[in-house]
Design a protein around this motif. Structure first.
Motif, mmCIF file in Angstrom:
data_model
loop_
_atom_site.group_PDB
_atom_site.id
_atom_site.type_symbol
_atom_site.label_atom_id
_atom_site.label_comp_id
_atom_site.label_asym_id
_atom_site.label_seq_id
_atom_site.Cartn_x
_atom_site.Cartn_y
_atom_site.Cartn_z
ATOM 1 N N LEU A 27 -11.709 20.474 0.438
ATOM 2 C CA LEU A 27 -11.867 19.311 1.311
ATOM 3 C C LEU A 27 -13.169 18.562 1.051
ATOM 4 N N LYS A 28 -14.216 19.265 0.638
ATOM 5 C CA LYS A 28 -15.498 18.598 0.381
ATOM 6 C C LYS A 28 -15.429 17.665 -0.823
ATOM 7 N N GLN A 29 -14.352 17.762 -1.615
ATOM 8 C CA GLN A 29 -14.220 16.918 -2.802
ATOM 9 C C GLN A 29 -13.364 15.674 -2.560
ATOM 10 N N VAL A 30 -12.775 15.553 -1.363
ATOM 11 C CA VAL A 30 -11.860 14.457 -1.078
ATOM 12 C C VAL A 30 -12.593 13.123 -1.102
ATOM 13 N N ALA A 31 -12.016 12.124 -1.759
ATOM 14 C CA ALA A 31 -12.668 10.817 -1.914
ATOM 15 C C ALA A 31 -11.810 9.676 -1.389
ATOM 16 N N VAL A 32 -10.757 9.977 -0.619
ATOM 17 C CA VAL A 32 -9.941 8.938 0.031
ATOM 18 C C VAL A 32 -9.970 9.197 1.524
ATOM 19 N N PRO A 33 -9.703 8.177 2.344
ATOM 20 C CA PRO A 33 -9.634 8.409 3.787
ATOM 21 C C PRO A 33 -8.571 9.483 4.099
ATOM 22 N N LEU A 34 -8.981 10.523 4.806
ATOM 23 C CA LEU A 34 -8.092 11.655 5.077
ATOM 24 C C LEU A 34 -8.216 12.068 6.531
ATOM 25 N N LEU A 35 -7.092 12.067 7.241
ATOM 26 C CA LEU A 35 -7.029 12.531 8.615
ATOM 27 C C LEU A 35 -6.435 13.929 8.647
ATOM 28 N N ASP A 68 0.821 -1.197 0.000
ATOM 29 C CA ASP A 68 0.000 0.000 0.000
ATOM 30 C C ASP A 68 0.867 1.264 0.000
ATOM 31 N N LEU A 69 0.370 2.301 -0.659
ATOM 32 C CA LEU A 69 1.025 3.598 -0.669
ATOM 33 C C LEU A 69 0.171 4.562 0.141
ATOM 34 N N LEU A 70 0.784 5.172 1.159
ATOM 35 C CA LEU A 70 0.116 6.119 2.037
ATOM 36 C C LEU A 70 0.867 7.439 1.992
ATOM 37 N N ALA A 71 0.181 8.540 2.234
ATOM 38 C CA ALA A 71 0.811 9.853 2.151
ATOM 39 C C ALA A 71 0.531 10.649 3.414
ATOM 40 N N MET A 72 1.518 11.445 3.788
ATOM 41 C CA MET A 72 1.423 12.281 4.985
ATOM 42 C C MET A 72 2.087 13.617 4.672
ATOM 43 N N GLY A 73 1.491 14.701 5.136
ATOM 44 C CA GLY A 73 2.064 16.016 4.894
ATOM 45 C C GLY A 73 2.109 16.837 6.164
ATOM 46 N N ILE A 74 3.186 17.560 6.343
ATOM 47 C CA ILE A 74 3.362 18.425 7.509
ATOM 48 C C ILE A 74 3.299 19.879 7.063
ATOM 49 N N SER A 75 2.484 20.687 7.713
ATOM 50 C CA SER A 75 2.444 22.132 7.476
ATOM 51 C C SER A 75 2.234 22.440 5.989
ATOM 52 N N LEU A 76 3.171 23.130 5.347
ATOM 53 C CA LEU A 76 3.020 23.438 3.915
ATOM 54 C C LEU A 76 2.827 22.176 3.092
ATOM 55 N N GLY A 77 3.597 21.133 3.384
ATOM 56 C CA GLY A 77 3.446 19.878 2.661
ATOM 57 C C GLY A 77 2.090 19.243 2.891
ATOM 58 N N GLY A 78 1.512 19.478 4.082
ATOM 59 C CA GLY A 78 0.179 18.971 4.369
ATOM 60 C C GLY A 78 -0.883 19.690 3.564
ATOM 61 N N ASN A 79 -0.754 21.007 3.428
ATOM 62 C CA ASN A 79 -1.713 21.754 2.619
ATOM 63 C C ASN A 79 -1.617 21.330 1.153
ATOM 64 N N ALA A 80 -0.383 21.173 0.653
ATOM 65 C CA ALA A 80 -0.207 20.747 -0.739
ATOM 66 C C ALA A 80 -0.821 19.365 -0.968
ATOM 67 N N LEU A 81 -0.627 18.455 -0.009
ATOM 68 C CA LEU A 81 -1.203 17.116 -0.124
ATOM 69 C C LEU A 81 -2.731 17.176 -0.080
ATOM 70 N N ALA A 82 -3.283 17.989 0.816
ATOM 71 C CA ALA A 82 -4.733 18.122 0.906
ATOM 72 C C ALA A 82 -5.304 18.730 -0.373
ATOM 73 N N CYS A 83 -4.597 19.696 -0.945
ATOM 74 C CA CYS A 83 -5.026 20.241 -2.239
ATOM 75 C C CYS A 83 -5.059 19.151 -3.297
ATOM 76 N N TRP A 84 -4.030 18.309 -3.287
ATOM 77 C CA TRP A 84 -3.936 17.257 -4.301
ATOM 78 C C TRP A 84 -5.090 16.268 -4.185
ATOM 79 N N VAL A 85 -5.386 15.782 -2.974
ATOM 80 C CA VAL A 85 -6.480 14.815 -2.843
ATOM 81 C C VAL A 85 -7.815 15.467 -3.189
ATOM 82 N N GLY A 86 -7.943 16.774 -2.928
ATOM 83 C CA GLY A 86 -9.163 17.474 -3.301
ATOM 84 C C GLY A 86 -9.310 17.639 -4.797
ATOM 85 N N VAL A 87 -8.220 17.964 -5.466
ATOM 86 C CA VAL A 87 -8.245 18.138 -6.920
ATOM 87 C C VAL A 87 -8.439 16.795 -7.623
ATOM 88 N N GLN A 88 -7.758 15.771 -7.157
ATOM 89 C CA GLN A 88 -7.801 14.463 -7.816
ATOM 90 C C GLN A 88 -9.103 13.707 -7.576
#
Length: 269
Positions: free
Chosen positions: A257-265, A137-157
């Motif tokens: 965030l309302k567009q996210v379709a994967v489990p997101l903490l 399995d591939l899992l992703a985690m982002g801290i601070s700026l990297g967390g916002n970029a990751l959250a943007c990505w899951v929202g866009v994708q």
């Protein structure tokens, strides 16, 4: 979407204490463990640049999960949270990958562009390449700026993100960049945290000016005393935004965030 109220211990009454304590605790954990060297790979990017990706060196099974850690502003695999995460992954038998945003691995990148809070194209390219080599399995985690970029990505994708990762965690991210930037620009934050970031951001930007003189206002950069002023003169124009306000609004993950379709903490104090 559900929310749980954060309740701080009585001996951690404010954000400053919680921030400093978490940093010291992570450093203590990392220093107390047997240090493991990183295994570095340099990847050429599609636009002619490069990034460096550090992989954990502890033994893992062929089908072990891979956790991808996107670091924060001016962070790296040397950051205390990256070392603490490496320790946690070693204890669980997970593989850890820490991709460095451009210019954050200890060597200036080739192109004028650097990185920013909404760099979803970079996140997408990194995750797609890592998926090709992931045995489990591939899992992703982002801290601070990297967390916002990751959250943007899951929202866009949206649903497409589920084809790459099984879940994501975002820790202490400024999901509303306007609110976060205003907070960092006033009170104690302006004198404690902002100078720490500008201490490395400004010299890196000056290096970019040497590469491409006149691409932004050098005098204004040297006068920058807040992240808004820095983003207004460097980050925004270099990465295609009109100004800092345009950058902060368009790169914030909160509306996506309302567009996210994967489990997101989302973990924020």
């Amino acid at each position: 979407m559900s929310f749980e109220q954060f309740r701080a211990p009585w001996w951690q009454p404010g954000g400053h204490v919680q921030t400093i304590w978490a940093s010291l605790c992570a450093r203590y954990q990392a220093q107390g463990a047997q240090p493991q060297p990183w295994l570095r790979e340099r990847w050429d990017t599609p636009d002619g640049d490069f990034i460096d990706v550090d992989f954990s060196s502890h033994a893992v099974a062929a089908n072990a999960p891979t956790l991808v850690l996107f670091h924060g502003l001016e962070g790296s695999s040397s950051s205390h949270y990256a070392k603490a995460t490496a320790l946690a992954c070693a204890q669980r038998g997970w593989r850890l990958a820490v991709p460095h945003f451009r210019g954050c691995s200890g060597e200036p990148n080739r192109l004028l562009r650097a990185y920013h809070s909404g760099d979803v194209d970079e996140v997408d390219w990194i995750l797609r390449r890592l998926q090709q080599g992931a045995g489990g399995d591939l899992l992703a985690m982002g801290i601070s700026l990297g967390g916002n970029a990751l959250a943007c990505w899951v929202g866009v994708q949206q649903q497409a993100a589920a084809q790459l990762i099984q879940g994501a965690a975002v820790v202490c991210a400024p999901l509303d960049l306007v609110a976060g930037g205003v907070s960092l620009g006033r009170g104690l934050n302006r004198w404690i945290y902002t100078p720490m970031f500008l201490r490395t951001l400004v010299p890196k930007a000056l290096g970019k000016w040497q590469q491409s003189p006149g691409v932004f206002d050098k005098a204004a950069l040297l006068r920058a005393r807040t992240l808004h002023e820095f983003d207004d003169v460097f980050t925004a124009p270099v990465h295609g935004f009109e100004n800092a306000d345009d950058y902060w609004i368009r790169a914030s993950a909160k509306p996506l965030l309302k567009q996210v379709a994967v489990p997101l903490l989302l973990l924020n104090a």
